[in-house]
Design an enzyme around this catalytic site. Sequence first.
Site, PDB file in Angstrom:
ATOM      1  N   SER A 249       0.828  -1.200   0.000  1.00  0.00           N
ATOM      2  CA  SER A 249       0.000   0.000   0.000  1.00  0.00           C
ATOM      3  C   SER A 249       0.867   1.257   0.000  1.00  0.00           C
ATOM      4  O   SER A 249       1.692   1.430  -0.883  1.00  0.00           O
ATOM      5  CB  SER A 249      -0.941  -0.055   1.201  1.00  0.00           C
ATOM      6  OG  SER A 249      -1.982   0.856   1.082  1.00  0.00           O
ATOM      7  N   ASP A 481      -8.875  -4.125  -6.065  1.00  0.00           N
ATOM      8  CA  ASP A 481      -8.363  -3.539  -4.816  1.00  0.00           C
ATOM      9  C   ASP A 481      -9.133  -2.261  -4.514  1.00  0.00           C
ATOM     10  O   ASP A 481      -9.209  -1.363  -5.355  1.00  0.00           O
ATOM     11  CB  ASP A 481      -6.870  -3.223  -4.981  1.00  0.00           C
ATOM     12  CG  ASP A 481      -6.183  -2.880  -3.666  1.00  0.00           C
ATOM     13  OD1 ASP A 481      -6.764  -2.102  -2.882  1.00  0.00           O
ATOM     14  OD2 ASP A 481      -5.073  -3.369  -3.439  1.00  0.00           O
ATOM     15  N   HIS A 509      -7.294  -5.959  -0.628  1.00  0.00           N
ATOM     16  CA  HIS A 509      -6.198  -5.003  -0.684  1.00  0.00           C
ATOM     17  C   HIS A 509      -4.871  -5.724  -0.551  1.00  0.00           C
ATOM     18  O   HIS A 509      -4.613  -6.374   0.461  1.00  0.00           O
ATOM     19  CB  HIS A 509      -6.364  -3.986   0.448  1.00  0.00           C
ATOM     20  CG  HIS A 509      -5.332  -2.911   0.456  1.00  0.00           C
ATOM     21  ND1 HIS A 509      -4.896  -2.281  -0.687  1.00  0.00           N
ATOM     22  CD2 HIS A 509      -4.640  -2.348   1.480  1.00  0.00           C
ATOM     23  CE1 HIS A 509      -3.985  -1.368  -0.370  1.00  0.00           C
ATOM     24  NE2 HIS A 509      -3.807  -1.408   0.936  1.00  0.00           N
TER      25      HIS A 509
END
Length: 540
Positions: A249, A481, A509
Amino acid sequence: MYTRRTPRSASGSGALHRRTRNRAKTAAGLLATAALLVSACSSGSATTSAASAAAEAALVALPQATPAALSSYYGQKPAWRGCGVPGFECATLKAPLDYAEPSSGDVRLAVTRKKATGPGKRLGSLLVNPGGPGGSAVGYVQSYAGIGYPAEVRARYDMVAVDPRGVARSEPVECLDGPGMDTYTQTDATPDDGKETDGLVAAYRTFAEGCGADAPRLLRHVSTVEAARDMDIVRAVLGDEKLNFVGASYGTFLGATYAGLFPDRAGRLVLDGAMDPSLPARRLNLEQTAGFETAFRSFAKDCVRQADCPLGGKGTPPERVGDNLKAFFEKLDTQPVPTADGDGRKLTESLATTGVIAAMYDEGAWEQLREALTSAMKENDGSGLLVLSDGYYDRDADGAYSNLMFANAAVNCLDLPPSFDTPDDVRGALPEFEKTSPVFGEGLAWAALNCAYWPVHATGEPHRIEAKGAAPIVVVGTTRDPATPYRWAQALAGQLSSARLLTYEGDGHTAYGRGSSCIDRTINAYLLRGTPPTDGKRCS
């Protein structure tokens, strides 16, 4: 607006964490990321102009030679000690507060490691970062990566993490106490009139002023560029010629920034759930809003196939499921639902929205979300959604919050200029956000106003990262995602000169360690043998 990854169980088997608290807790990090984070320009033409400028601007690599003024930092000898977690040792390192003026003071960085267990030749250190910004890398490696990464990876690498400056154990930024954060998280984030708008603005100002009062100097030096430069000090202190790194991320932005600054020192880098550094904040917020809509539609299709879906029956189209959820949110706006919370909190519209968003990070949380929605909508008990929301904000049972959301805002508001400058700017953008996501668009648009009141002006701008000369870098994108849309992975892979794009066709995710044996085998081969995947490889 960035987010943390949601890890699977520490056993490494791919089984989901089934405990409500754990699952919600690991999802913490985005809305307030989106809510606290990005920003850029307040008009469509300005956004387009900023994006065009970013397409021309690229992060410039630093000189290969270490400046004499930084030699003492690069030459540190860590004093490793036990830190209460079996198998791990900890140390504190120093970095200059201001790299432009190294003599002006230091920042203390918390570092932890678990040495390679063998068998096999040690490959060096593997730094990991779970994202956020604001996620504790130290906590992540001690509770998950250092014991849950594949055994063959842990056998060959020292598992290492450093909390970025301003985060967790590295001189954490603090903004509000527990009761103050409770008030903040319950503030109406979809104002209906001038009074409610003033209340939201006041909440943003109070939050920002608290951060500014706590760390007036540090707040100017918690950028991603500075955190990436800190990682190079850690690399040198550990004795590694190159940095090996897995970032999830926001951690992909951190890792890509490192590669852009130090392409000759970039080793095996995995960037999972990638960010696109070339986008201005408003565009990032809008595209992330689209990502949550994509994830919600996937949830909606699954929900109506289940007997316990409270949002519609078999065959109900995703649009109608969204309408039903939006109607529930609107009801909560005037009629909050009771919960079993010991502090007397009720489930408000803002807390319920956060709870739903938290569950979008991992399809394994969909069952929990259905149960929580059923309790709130049909049994007048909002406890389940409150648990999800509390996990997202990293609030413990005693009402204390970690510094996740404080650091999240501090980094995001420094890295990019604000998405919006005034409430009128938000109102002008609402049609576009609501069209992008009828369920979440309004709330995410207002959330992006946060940085407008930040006490420190942004020092970063949108830019490309090319990292010319770097070894092959693996960029991973998940097609549905919610937090880091797949297009971002494509964009980052298109910028990095040596990128190999690895695609996971699925929900949730990030992808590594989340159940795809194809993804895991591919990344493990790269980490262990230096064999990158063929560019464009796809897994399911």
